[in-house]
Write a protein that holds these residues in place. Sequence first.
Motif, PDB file in Angstrom:
ATOM      1  N   TYR A  63     -15.873  24.367  26.903  1.00 33.23           N
ATOM      2  CA  TYR A  63     -17.058  25.219  26.984  1.00 33.23           C
ATOM      3  C   TYR A  63     -17.018  26.260  25.867  1.00 33.23           C
ATOM      4  O   TYR A  63     -16.026  26.961  25.682  1.00 33.23           O
ATOM      5  CB  TYR A  63     -17.087  25.914  28.347  1.00 33.23           C
ATOM      6  CG  TYR A  63     -18.349  26.678  28.644  1.00 33.23           C
ATOM      7  CD1 TYR A  63     -19.470  26.033  29.145  1.00 33.23           C
ATOM      8  CD2 TYR A  63     -18.416  28.053  28.435  1.00 33.23           C
ATOM      9  CE1 TYR A  63     -20.630  26.737  29.432  1.00 33.23           C
ATOM     10  CE2 TYR A  63     -19.560  28.758  28.718  1.00 33.23           C
ATOM     11  CZ  TYR A  63     -20.671  28.099  29.219  1.00 33.23           C
ATOM     12  OH  TYR A  63     -21.824  28.787  29.494  1.00 33.23           O
ATOM     13  N   THR A  94     -22.410  25.225  24.881  1.00 32.41           N
ATOM     14  CA  THR A  94     -22.836  25.749  26.186  1.00 32.41           C
ATOM     15  C   THR A  94     -24.136  25.103  26.653  1.00 32.41           C
ATOM     16  O   THR A  94     -24.624  25.430  27.730  1.00 32.41           O
ATOM     17  CB  THR A  94     -23.036  27.277  26.134  1.00 32.41           C
ATOM     18  OG1 THR A  94     -24.088  27.580  25.211  1.00 32.41           O
ATOM     19  CG2 THR A  94     -21.766  27.976  25.695  1.00 32.41           C
ATOM     20  N   ALA A 160     -18.259  28.647  37.519  1.00 36.84           N
ATOM     21  CA  ALA A 160     -19.622  28.330  37.090  1.00 36.84           C
ATOM     22  C   ALA A 160     -20.623  28.649  38.202  1.00 36.84           C
ATOM     23  O   ALA A 160     -21.691  29.212  37.954  1.00 36.84           O
ATOM     24  CB  ALA A 160     -19.724  26.858  36.696  1.00 36.84           C
ATOM     25  N   GLY A 163     -20.927  32.445  38.430  1.00 33.84           N
ATOM     26  CA  GLY A 163     -21.673  33.006  37.312  1.00 33.84           C
ATOM     27  C   GLY A 163     -23.166  32.848  37.490  1.00 33.84           C
ATOM     28  O   GLY A 163     -23.948  33.763  37.219  1.00 33.84           O
ATOM     29  N   GLY A 164     -23.581  31.696  37.990  1.00 34.86           N
ATOM     30  CA  GLY A 164     -25.000  31.470  38.207  1.00 34.86           C
ATOM     31  C   GLY A 164     -25.559  32.294  39.343  1.00 34.86           C
ATOM     32  O   GLY A 164     -26.726  32.699  39.319  1.00 34.86           O
ATOM     33  N   CYS A 171     -26.245  32.175  33.025  1.00 35.32           N
ATOM     34  CA  CYS A 171     -25.444  30.954  33.106  1.00 35.32           C
ATOM     35  C   CYS A 171     -26.175  29.851  32.332  1.00 35.32           C
ATOM     36  O   CYS A 171     -27.170  29.306  32.820  1.00 35.32           O
ATOM     37  CB  CYS A 171     -25.258  30.559  34.573  1.00 35.32           C
ATOM     38  SG  CYS A 171     -24.144  29.168  34.855  1.00 35.32           S
ATOM     39  N   CYS A 175     -23.135  25.603  32.018  1.00 30.06           N
ATOM     40  CA  CYS A 175     -22.575  26.383  33.128  1.00 30.06           C
ATOM     41  C   CYS A 175     -23.195  25.932  34.444  1.00 30.06           C
ATOM     42  O   CYS A 175     -22.494  25.711  35.442  1.00 30.06           O
ATOM     43  CB  CYS A 175     -22.811  27.867  32.875  1.00 30.06           C
ATOM     44  SG  CYS A 175     -22.475  28.945  34.282  1.00 30.06           S
ATOM     45  N   GLN A 176     -24.510  25.787  34.478  1.00 32.34           N
ATOM     46  CA  GLN A 176     -25.192  25.342  35.697  1.00 32.34           C
ATOM     47  C   GLN A 176     -24.729  23.948  36.109  1.00 32.34           C
ATOM     48  O   GLN A 176     -24.519  23.668  37.295  1.00 32.34           O
ATOM     49  CB  GLN A 176     -26.698  25.342  35.467  1.00 32.34           C
ATOM     50  CG  GLN A 176     -27.293  26.696  35.124  1.00 32.34           C
ATOM     51  CD  GLN A 176     -28.726  26.585  34.643  1.00 32.34           C
ATOM     52  OE1 GLN A 176     -29.470  25.691  35.046  1.00 32.34           O
ATOM     53  NE2 GLN A 176     -29.132  27.480  33.757  1.00 32.34           N
ATOM     54  N   ALA A 179     -21.298  23.644  38.028  1.00 33.16           N
ATOM     55  CA  ALA A 179     -21.164  24.162  39.389  1.00 33.16           C
ATOM     56  C   ALA A 179     -20.885  23.004  40.349  1.00 33.16           C
ATOM     57  O   ALA A 179     -21.519  21.946  40.246  1.00 33.16           O
ATOM     58  CB  ALA A 179     -22.430  24.900  39.798  1.00 33.16           C
TER      59      ALA A 179
END
Length: 277
Positions: A63, A94, A160, A163-164, A171, A175-176, A179
Amino acid sequence: MASWPERAPLGGLAPRRRAFVLALLALAAVVAVLVGLGVAREYRVPPPADPDVPGAVVLVPGYGGNRAAFIGLTERLRAEGRRAVIVELPSGGTGDLVAQGATIDDTVRGLLDDGAPSVDVVGYSAGGVATRVYLDRGRTAPAVRRVVTLGSPLQGAELAAAGGALVPGACPRACQQLAPGSALLSDIATAPPGLPWLSLWTADDETVTPPESAELPGTDAVRLQDVCSDASVAHSRLPSDPLAVGLVLQGLGTGPLPTADPDQCDALRSEGAPRAS
């Protein structure tokens, strides 16, 4: 009844204009051929990799797309006679993991076109998830001989998800998708059947939690501490730690994938130790 006289399509043009039109038509034909060749190249499916013939190695950063993490391992692979290429991920590493998978596909295609008989893929952290996406969607996936992943959240990372939830909008797409339970991860919930895949992880991982997210069904997962009980390896050190590097090198060979064998601790560390320049 009189009929209209037949006339050649270009017959009414002056000679210079007719020559110009013919040149344009010839150019259009050449462009069409080149486009057709490009499409054929893009959609050509390579033959299955020969398990006994190692080829190039494609290294996929984690990432954020930090390619520097792989420099040491890349140099070591090249010293052993392997061609090694670090993927430059789009959107700073990202963005959409599907787009990252497509970039891996393009990288592999270039290596195959350049004569590589097969490829091995090494994915670090989220790069291992991008690798799994590539294997699911990439046209060149049959050319992959082996896969090694390092601390990859193949079943998702709690960080993750947190963060969202805590900072909406902060995010990015990857990142999404990382999760746990995301639509993307649900579509790639097992490893491709029949592909040798070594998934390495460390109990000291402070980034990918839970660390055992690396144990995707269908992979040969090895926790570093099960090989060397005194191993203390943070997530950021996975691409360079001697034990991890030794396991990677064995995983990219032609023999069986390494296992969590404590008797091999010293030998693996020795194999993965930096070589004097």
